[in-house]
Design an enzyme around this catalytic site. Structure first.
Site, PDB file in Angstrom:
ATOM      1  N   SER A 252       0.828  -1.186   0.000  1.00 44.46           N
ATOM      2  CA  SER A 252       0.000   0.000   0.000  1.00 44.46           C
ATOM      3  C   SER A 252       0.877   1.257   0.000  1.00 44.46           C
ATOM      4  O   SER A 252       1.713   1.425  -0.881  1.00 44.46           O
ATOM      5  CB  SER A 252      -0.935  -0.039   1.215  1.00 44.46           C
TER       6      SER A 252
ATOM      7  N   HIS B 190      -2.408  -1.365  -4.644  1.00 45.86           N
ATOM      8  CA  HIS B 190      -3.857  -1.525  -4.783  1.00 45.86           C
ATOM      9  C   HIS B 190      -4.511  -0.161  -4.917  1.00 45.86           C
ATOM     10  O   HIS B 190      -3.878   0.888  -4.733  1.00 45.86           O
ATOM     11  CB  HIS B 190      -4.436  -2.279  -3.578  1.00 45.86           C
TER      12      HIS B 190
END
Length: 663
Positions: free
Chosen positions: A103, A126
């Site tokens: 992330s 993501h």
């Protein structure tokens, strides 16, 4: 922007406990190096941007940073701030993914100049996500915000990997997990290390939010620890917390934009409102918009197709930067009052941009220097080319070439073949009787031809050279190319003597029918006298030209012997008291040329005085120094610098030469 449902707090090690784990630390080392250990979540209970900035500022002037990451990600705004802080440094950042960069951890990793991963480490990217409460308009606005955040994150990945926007979007949508090898192959990392690492976040509750493949979960194990880490209750970031951060950032943005337009006394409200309503418009972008509007309809002081170089008393910074570089390069005396004397090239590039109001504080070194070269308001590139040009001319002028001592210097206006009239074109002037008309002279068709050709090379002034403060690209290389340019002309000149080319009368330059060949050694007075007489007896028709030899051109092997023969007051071999004087004492100057050694160690030539028709060296429009041109490079990470000279070399007449075989 993941919704932070859970957060694990791992306290820093105590300062007096050398064996304790430090989950976030920045430590300066010797030789301007520092190590940053980021083993924590981003924001919340983990690493905050405020703490990161403060610790970074305490380092001072650091040249190299080793950033070690093992993080499951966290707050998007905190992470972007940390990313920008790292990208804005002048230091070279090497990132090591010790366990996991997921992330926002993966975004921060993209700030590295080089990213290194073990094969057992992982990286995950993501789409950002979060939560919002409110009416339909609030939810739509929040969805728009998530799209803008995704665009920002995508740009960081695109810059590193070279992948397109659609490719990155597909990877984000799938929540893609990369092993070390896969990250290198996809361009998210640069190389694999030989280390074997795992992450201590395998059992973190944050990992429950991710769709990590089962086969990867099996490989990821918590780090072994000899001490039990105390924990605190899980912290939950609510939708209200996230909204508060967004609102705070928006208030700061709008205040900055309003301050810019306040300086115009209420003018340009339409542009101000446009910037305020566009949440993607930063303060710097608003500044650029108003400056662009103010510049409409103005005419630049320098035509757009010319180099932008601001000189004079109105450009104190630019002139001072130029003076600092010129003095370092040895082209002028050091100005003791110049505050830029101790700046390196990278710092001078940044100063040049800052002086023009160009925002560059957050730019990485390569990007910043690229702006200094290419921005239309920057004069840094022109300053560098000016230094390189002076170095080029120094090499040209200091070159120890001999051809300029005796050849003719000419000028040609284009690259067409031109004809030069020889010495035999004119006879004696005819007598004009009283009251008679003057008659036009007639010339023959014979004339020697000369044409220009272009000679040149390209060298690069790279951004890496500026970062490394390497002046050789501005001094040594151009100086060597200046010498090479003049040596090229010398090669052409002496190749005419040794190759004996065919003239317009279909006879070679040195030919028995031209009366300019002979024999005899350089130490034989009688042989030299006969060669001298050959030149003195040359005619144009029936008119004696009475050409006197001014130079003897020969190999360096004969230099000492020739000077002894020519400069001695008495004839070599005679008794000093015999009273036999040297009749040829100082009748010519010997010019020793190594290129003639390559052809013969005994052969030599007599040449008439400079200005007589011997060999002409012509330059385009009479410009007898090399040109230097600069263009932003496509094949090099910097600018390509071209050096060229347009010159033509040709023999004009055989009567100004005599050649001896030396035997």
């Amino acid at each position: 922007m993941k919704k932070n449902k859970t957060g694990m707090f791992m306290p820093k090690a105590k300062a007096n406990d050398e064996n304790a784990n430090s989950w976030f630390s920045i430590k300066a080392q010797s030789n301007n190096n520092a190590v940053i250990k980021l083993y924590d979540e981003i924001g919340g209970w983990g690493v905050t941007a405020r703490n990161f900035a403060q610790e970074l500022a305490n380092l001072g002037d650091i040249k190299n940073i080793e950033l070690r990451i093992d993080s499951p990600g966290g707050d998007v705004f905190e992470g972007i701030t940390i990313y920008n802080l790292l990208k804005g440094l002048d230091a070279y950042v090497t990132v090591y993914i010790d366990g996991l960069a997921a992330s926002m951890g993966s975004v921060i990793a993209m700030a590295g100049d080089k990213i290194i991963m073990p094969s057992t480490a992982f990286m995950m990217i993501h789409k950002p996500w979060g939560g919002q409460v409110g009416d339909a308009d609030d939810l739509r606005a929040y969805a728009d915000l998530l799209d803008k955040v995704e665009t920002t994150l995508s740009e960081t990945y695109m810059k590193k990997t070279g992948l397109g926007a659609e490719e990155i979007a597909a990877l984000l949508k799938e929540e893609t997990w990369f092993s070390g090898a896969e990250a290198v192959e996809a361009g998210f990392a640069d190389e694999l290390s030989n280390q074997s690492q795992t992450t201590h976040y395998a059992n973190s509750k944050r990992m429950e939010n991710y769709n990590m493949p089962d086969k990867l979960k099996a490989l990821m194990k918590p780090k072994a620890s000899t001490t039990q880490q105390p924990t605190v209750p899980n912290a939950v970031a609510t939708e209200a917390d996230i909204l508060a951060r967004v609102q705070e950032a928006e208030v700061t943005r709008r205040a900055g934009i309003s301050n810019i337009f306040a300086n115009f006394g209420g003018k340009h409200k339409d542009i101000e409102n446009e910037c305020l309503l566009d949440m993607s418009c930063s303060v710097d972008a608003a500044k650029d918009k108003v400056l662009a509007h103010l510049g409409k309809g103005t005419v630049p002081a320098i035509p757009q197709d010319q180099s932008h170089f601001h000189a004079g008393n109105g450009n104190i910074v630019g002139d001072s930067v130029a003076s600092a570089i010129l003095s370092r390069a040895g082209h002028q005396a050091r100005d003791a009052d110049n505050i830029y004397n101790n700046y390196n090239l990278r710092e001078l590039a940044r100063a040049s941009l800052a002086d023009r109001g160009i925002a560059c504080s957050t730019q990485a070194p390569l990007a910043m220097i690229g702006m200094a070269f290419t921005h239309t308001s920057s004069d840094f590139g022109q300053i560098l080319i000016d230094v390189a040009h002076k170095s080029l001319l120094k090499g040209w002028e200091d070159s120890a070439e001999t051809f300029e001592m005796w050849t003719n210097k000419g000028s040609l206006s284009d690259f067409k073949t031109s004809n030069r009239v020889g010495l035999d074109e004119l006879g004696s002037l005819r007598k004009v009787k009283e009251g008679a008309e003057y008659k036009y002279i007639t010339t023959s068709d014979r004339a020697e031809q000369i044409a220009l050709a272009t000679y040149g090379e390209i060298f690069a002034i790279t951004r890496q050279a500026i970062i490394n403060d390497d002046l050789s690209a501005l001094t040594r290389i151009p100086t060597m190319m200046g010498r090479a340019a003049k040596a090229t002309i010398g090669d052409l000149v002496y190749a005419i003597l040794t190759s004996n080319p065919t003239m317009s009368d279909n006879k070679t330059l040195f030919h028995s029918e031209h009366g300019n060949t002979g024999t005899g050694s350089i130490s034989d007075i009688n042989a030299l006298d006969k060669l001298r007489q050959l030149m003195r007896k040359q005619k144009s028709g029936k008119r004696n030209l009475n050409i006197r030899p001014e130079y003897i051109l020969g190999p360096t092997a004969l230099e000492a012997q020739a000077n002894q023969t020519i400069r001695s007051a008495s004839v070599k071999g005679s008794d000093a008291n015999s009273g036999i004087v040297n009749p040829l004492q100082n009748f010519a100057t010997y010019i020793a040329e190594p290129r003639l050694d390559d052809d013969s160690a005994v052969k030599f030539y007599m040449a008439a005085a400079q200005g007589q028709d011997t060999i002409e060296v012509a330059y385009l429009d009479g410009i007898d120094t090399p040109y230097i041109e600069q263009q932003e490079g496509f094949t090099v990470d910097g600018v390509s610098t071209k050096v060229r000279i347009d010159a033509g070399v040709a023999p004009l007449d055989y009567r100004g030469f005599v050649r001896s075989t030396g035997a």
